[in-house]
Design an enzyme around this catalytic site. Structure first.
Site: not given
Ligand code: G16
Length: 544
Positions: A18, A22, A113-114, A126, A278, A280, A282-283, A345, A364, A366, A377, A497
């Site tokens: 996504t 990772r 990310s998280h 990325k 989070d 990085d 962005d959340r 997503t 989103e 998320s 974001k 999910r």
């Molecule tokens: C990433 C994407 C988001 C997505 C999220 C969850 O966020 O940038 O657009 O909503 O993953 O994705 P999934 O449901 O496929 O785990 P982040 O903050 O992890 O970069």
């Protein structure tokens, strides 16, 4: 300094998910693993010679080593200049801001990310394109295709650079500038929000705020903006020092992983406003006193109140949300007479809409919200947006939500995650749903009748590209909805999910407990997907 060409062999598992590639740190530490992927990025690009690359990461374990490798590879491959964050640190939204401000060719952001960090945790990489946003699918597919046939990469033989102080270096023909990304990011925020009013609110004795940076990347930005620039009392920002293992925590701003903040906001003498971001940056998660704002509702509230914020006072071109995000913002858009787009997503799907001026705000479920100010974001942006609204309206977070629901009705919403389940049965579950979806139409489950059931497919309105298999949707005649998806960001097994949503227009029912309001749908989701039987799990690992 010599440029060396190193022979290598492809790794079969370098398909970006996504949001980038990772994997466990130990995977990235395998010889040539990182180098192969970086060379695959460079080989998929055209015309970068002599141009500027932005480079930084969330400071997690292996960030420093990876940055040194990428600098030497950028030098060997002919980039002209790299702007790198001090100490190798740059939040994802700040990287987007720096790419745009400097009209860079692109950027590489190192983050999972998280996901947890540390030697046993995860790492990620990325690529972001010239508009500052995540590479679109055609680029990530080209990178993957290249990674499957790669046989060599180029790297400069040179000593490591000291990236802990601002300064300029030469690495072969590459100019390296160590920059402070807090400064340009803060300027951008100041151009959007009413810093005077937010400053008055934050320094008022009547208002209390608590921001949890979870020992991740936003610490330096939050200290500089909230405490030093806007005058919030010292100590407003908790866990503000970025650590390689995030202090052993899970840098995910939700009710489960940001539990310290949740305890403060639900405890005695709770402050008025709580926020977290989070790994990085962005959340975001938004809390009022003893009150949680779902990310879907947060997007709807920001949209409905955008006229109160200087940067958005002139009106919104449109809004966009990912498919599993609740339809709360759709109702605001309909009332305001603006378009609302539904994308798969992944933030990358918003890029074209933002570039084309079709959408101003995006969000989103998320815990991601953002706007056309960058192409990612942006956690702190969302927090400042909320502070601006609170400063102007003079009401509590809960009052704002209650009056929002009065006007628009309430979309009860929850996501149930089954993390790290076995990949094979999770895939089978999705395949079975895909096959059975067409037969569900018209079926009755208790009081609920299935109106439609499909696998979400998206045609980008700007470039016509089609993305299929983006999540199984089951919609009911009363507007309720269940969505099933496999996460594209996990690194162990599979994460299922289940997204649940129902709409309530009757204000006397707005204060029910969310899980109770959604109980019939939760049971139907299990009946349709046989979740417990397929995953062997009695209940979800995370409920948000
Ligand atoms: C990433 C994407 C988001 C997505 C999220 C969850 O966020 O940038 O657009 O909503 O993953 O994705 P999934 O449901 O496929 O785990 P982040 O903050 O992890 O970069």
């Amino acid at each position: 300094m010599n440029i060396r060409t190193i022979s290598t062999k492809p790794f079969t598992d370098q398909k970006p998910g996504t949001s980038g590639l990772r994997k466990a740190v130990t995977v990235f530490q395998e010889p040539h693993y990182l180098e192969n992927f970086v060379q695959s990025i460079f080989d998929s690009l055209e015309g970068y010679e002599g141009k500027t690359l932005v480079l930084g990461g969330d400071g997690r374990y292996y960030n420093r080593q990876a940055i040194q490798i990428i600098l030497k590879m950028a030098a060997a491959n002919g980039f002209g200049r790299v702007l790198v964050g001090r100490g190798g640190i740059m939040s994802t939204p700040a990287a987007s801001c720096v790419i745009r401000k400097n009209q860079a060719f692109g950027g590489i952001i190192l983050s999972a990310s998280h996901n947890p960090g540390g030697p046993e945790g995860d790492f990620g990489i990325k690529y972001n394109v010239t508009n500052g946003g995540p590479a679109p699918e055609k680029v990530t597919e080209a990178i993957y295709a290249r990674s499957q046939v790669i046989d060599a990469y180029k790297i400069l033989e040179a000593p490591d650079l000291d990236l802990d102080d601002l300064g300029k270096f030469q690495l072969g023909s590459l100019a390296v500038e160590v920059i402070d990304s807090v400064e340009p990011y803060m300027q951008l925020m100041e151009s959007l929000f009413d810093f005077d009013r937010i400053g008055e609110l934050l320094s008022s004795a009547k208002f209390g705020m608590c921001m949890d940076s979870l020992h991740a990347v936003t610490g330096p930005y939050a200290h500089a903006i909230l405490e030093q620039r806007l005058g919030a009392p010292a100590g407003t920002v908790l866990n503000g020092l970025p650590l390689e293992d995030f202090g052993g925590g899970h840098p995910d701003p939700n009710l489960v992983y940001a539990h310290d903040l949740v305890e403060i906001l639900y405890g005695e003498k709770a402050p008025d406003f709580g926020a977290a971001s989070d790994g990085d940056g962005d959340r975001n998660m938004i809390l009022g006193r003893k009150f949680f704002v779902t990310p879907s509702d947060s997007l709807a509230v920001l949209t409905a109140n955008a006229h109160l914020v200087p940067g958005y006072r002139q009106g919104l071109a449109g809004v966009a949300r990912s498919m599993p995000t609740s339809g709360a913002v759709d109702r605001v858009a309909a009332k305001a007479g603006i378009d609302c787009y539904e994308t798969p997503t992944g933030w990358k799907f918003f890029g074209n809409l933002l570039d084309a001026g079709k959408a101003t705000l995006c969000g989103e479920e998320s815990f991601g919200t953002g706007s056309n100010h960058v192409r990612e974001k942006d956690g702190l942006w969302a927090i400042l947006f909320w502070l601006n609204i609170l400063a102007v309206r003079g009401e509590s977070v809960e009052q704002i939500l209650q009056s929002h629901w009065q006007s628009y009705g309430r979309n009860f919403y929850s996501r149930h995650d089954y993390e790290e389940v076995d990949a094979a049965p999770a895939k089978e579950l999705m395949e079975r749903l895909r096959k059975e979806a067409p037969d569900l139409k018209g079926k009755q489950f208790g009081n609920y009748q299935v109106e439609y059931s499909d696998d979400f497919s998206y045609t980008d309105p700007i470039d016509g590209s089609v993305s299929q298999k983006q999540g199984l949707r089951v919609g009911f005649s009363d507007g309720s909805r269940i969505v099933f998806r496999l996460s594209g960001t996990g690194t162990k097994g599979a994460t299922l999910r289940v997204y649940l949503e129902s709409y309530e227009s009757d204000a006397s029912k707005h204060n029910q407990d969310t899980q109770a309001a959604l109980a019939p749908l939760i049971a139907i989701a299990d009946e349709i997907a046989q979740i417990r039987t397929s995953t062997g799990r009695e209940k979800p690992t995370v409920i948000t």
